[in-house]
Design a protein around this motif. Structure first.
Motif, PDB file in Angstrom:
ATOM      1  N   ASN A   9      32.048 136.795  25.748  1.00  0.00           N
ATOM      2  CA  ASN A   9      33.292 136.474  25.051  1.00  0.00           C
ATOM      3  C   ASN A   9      33.038 136.193  23.576  1.00  0.00           C
ATOM      4  OD1 ASN A   9      34.868 136.825  27.293  1.00  0.00           O
ATOM      5  ND2 ASN A   9      34.936 134.651  27.836  1.00  0.00           N
ATOM      6  N   LYS A  11      30.521 137.379  21.796  1.00  0.00           N
ATOM      7  CA  LYS A  11      30.161 138.648  21.162  1.00  0.00           C
ATOM      8  C   LYS A  11      31.390 139.512  20.933  1.00  0.00           C
ATOM      9  CE  LYS A  11      25.413 138.841  22.726  1.00  0.00           C
ATOM     10  NZ  LYS A  11      24.381 139.549  23.466  1.00  0.00           N
ATOM     11  N   ILE A  12      32.278 139.551  21.910  1.00  0.00           N
ATOM     12  CA  ILE A  12      33.506 140.332  21.770  1.00  0.00           C
ATOM     13  C   ILE A  12      34.362 139.780  20.640  1.00  0.00           C
ATOM     14  CG2 ILE A  12      35.702 140.897  22.899  1.00  0.00           C
ATOM     15  CD1 ILE A  12      34.059 141.140  25.531  1.00  0.00           C
ATOM     16  N   ALA A  13      34.472 138.472  20.559  1.00  0.00           N
ATOM     17  CA  ALA A  13      35.253 137.846  19.480  1.00  0.00           C
ATOM     18  C   ALA A  13      34.651 138.175  18.119  1.00  0.00           C
ATOM     19  CB  ALA A  13      35.325 136.340  19.683  1.00  0.00           C
ATOM     20  N   GLU A  14      33.326 138.163  18.022  1.00  0.00           N
ATOM     21  CA  GLU A  14      32.650 138.484  16.759  1.00  0.00           C
ATOM     22  C   GLU A  14      32.886 139.956  16.391  1.00  0.00           C
ATOM     23  OE1 GLU A  14      30.664 137.819  13.295  1.00  0.00           O
ATOM     24  OE2 GLU A  14      31.221 136.310  14.775  1.00  0.00           O
ATOM     25  N   MET A  15      32.829 140.832  17.377  1.00  0.00           N
ATOM     26  CA  MET A  15      33.080 142.254  17.122  1.00  0.00           C
ATOM     27  C   MET A  15      34.515 142.481  16.671  1.00  0.00           C
ATOM     28  SD  MET A  15      31.177 144.194  20.200  1.00  0.00           S
ATOM     29  CE  MET A  15      29.432 144.047  20.500  1.00  0.00           C
ATOM     30  N   GLU A  16      35.459 141.813  17.292  1.00  0.00           N
ATOM     31  CA  GLU A  16      36.868 141.947  16.899  1.00  0.00           C
ATOM     32  C   GLU A  16      37.083 141.448  15.477  1.00  0.00           C
ATOM     33  OE1 GLU A  16      38.822 139.842  20.061  1.00  0.00           O
ATOM     34  OE2 GLU A  16      38.987 141.652  21.297  1.00  0.00           O
ATOM     35  N   LYS A  17      36.411 140.373  15.125  1.00  0.00           N
ATOM     36  CA  LYS A  17      36.496 139.830  13.769  1.00  0.00           C
ATOM     37  C   LYS A  17      35.940 140.841  12.763  1.00  0.00           C
ATOM     38  CE  LYS A  17      34.516 136.005  11.163  1.00  0.00           C
ATOM     39  NZ  LYS A  17      33.627 134.847  11.235  1.00  0.00           N
ATOM     40  N   THR A  18      34.820 141.465  13.103  1.00  0.00           N
ATOM     41  CA  THR A  18      34.212 142.460  12.227  1.00  0.00           C
ATOM     42  C   THR A  18      35.114 143.676  12.077  1.00  0.00           C
ATOM     43  OG1 THR A  18      31.996 141.735  12.877  1.00  0.00           O
ATOM     44  CG2 THR A  18      32.170 143.918  11.876  1.00  0.00           C
ATOM     45  N   ILE A  19      35.663 144.152  13.166  1.00  0.00           N
ATOM     46  CA  ILE A  19      36.582 145.299  13.115  1.00  0.00           C
ATOM     47  C   ILE A  19      37.788 144.981  12.244  1.00  0.00           C
ATOM     48  CG2 ILE A  19      38.207 146.659  14.492  1.00  0.00           C
ATOM     49  CD1 ILE A  19      36.074 146.514  16.755  1.00  0.00           C
ATOM     50  N   SER A  20      38.322 143.799  12.400  1.00  0.00           N
ATOM     51  CA  SER A  20      39.473 143.383  11.601  1.00  0.00           C
ATOM     52  C   SER A  20      39.133 143.364  10.112  1.00  0.00           C
ATOM     53  CB  SER A  20      39.940 142.004  12.065  1.00  0.00           C
ATOM     54  OG  SER A  20      40.984 141.550  11.270  1.00  0.00           O
ATOM     55  N   GLU A  23      38.817 146.974   8.848  1.00  0.00           N
ATOM     56  CA  GLU A  23      40.147 147.576   8.712  1.00  0.00           C
ATOM     57  C   GLU A  23      40.894 147.036   7.504  1.00  0.00           C
ATOM     58  OE1 GLU A  23      41.794 146.754  12.574  1.00  0.00           O
ATOM     59  OE2 GLU A  23      41.093 148.663  13.392  1.00  0.00           O
TER      60      GLU A  23
END
Length: 79
Positions: A9, A11-20, A23
């Motif tokens: 969770n 790692k997923i949150a960190e990846m979503e933050k990076t993607i955001s 973008e």
């Protein structure tokens, strides 16, 4: 199992933050800088190839790439 789920969770949150952040930076770029971001990181152009495509010096492409990377880092509050 719980530790693994918590770790995933995070790692997923960190990846979503990076993607955001990526973008957000992409939306702020104009013209050739947006093309650099698309073609270098997605299209896999080399710096010399991209410079030739855009009709600019390789140094300019390198400067734009550095600007993009720093902008993402700032957005992620790494700098």
């Amino acid at each position: 199992n719980k530790v693994i789920k918590l770790s995933l969770n995070k790692k997923i949150a960190e990846m979503e933050k990076t993607i955001s952040a990526i973008e957000k930076v992409y939306r702020t770029l104009a013209g050739d800088k947006k093309t650099v971001m698309e073609e270098y990181w997605i299209g896999r152009y080399t710096t010399p190839g991209l410079a030739g495509k855009l009709g600019v010096d390789e140094t300019t492409v390198r400067r734009w790439k550095r600007l993009i990377v720093y902008s993402v880092a700032i957005e992620l509050k790494y700098l």
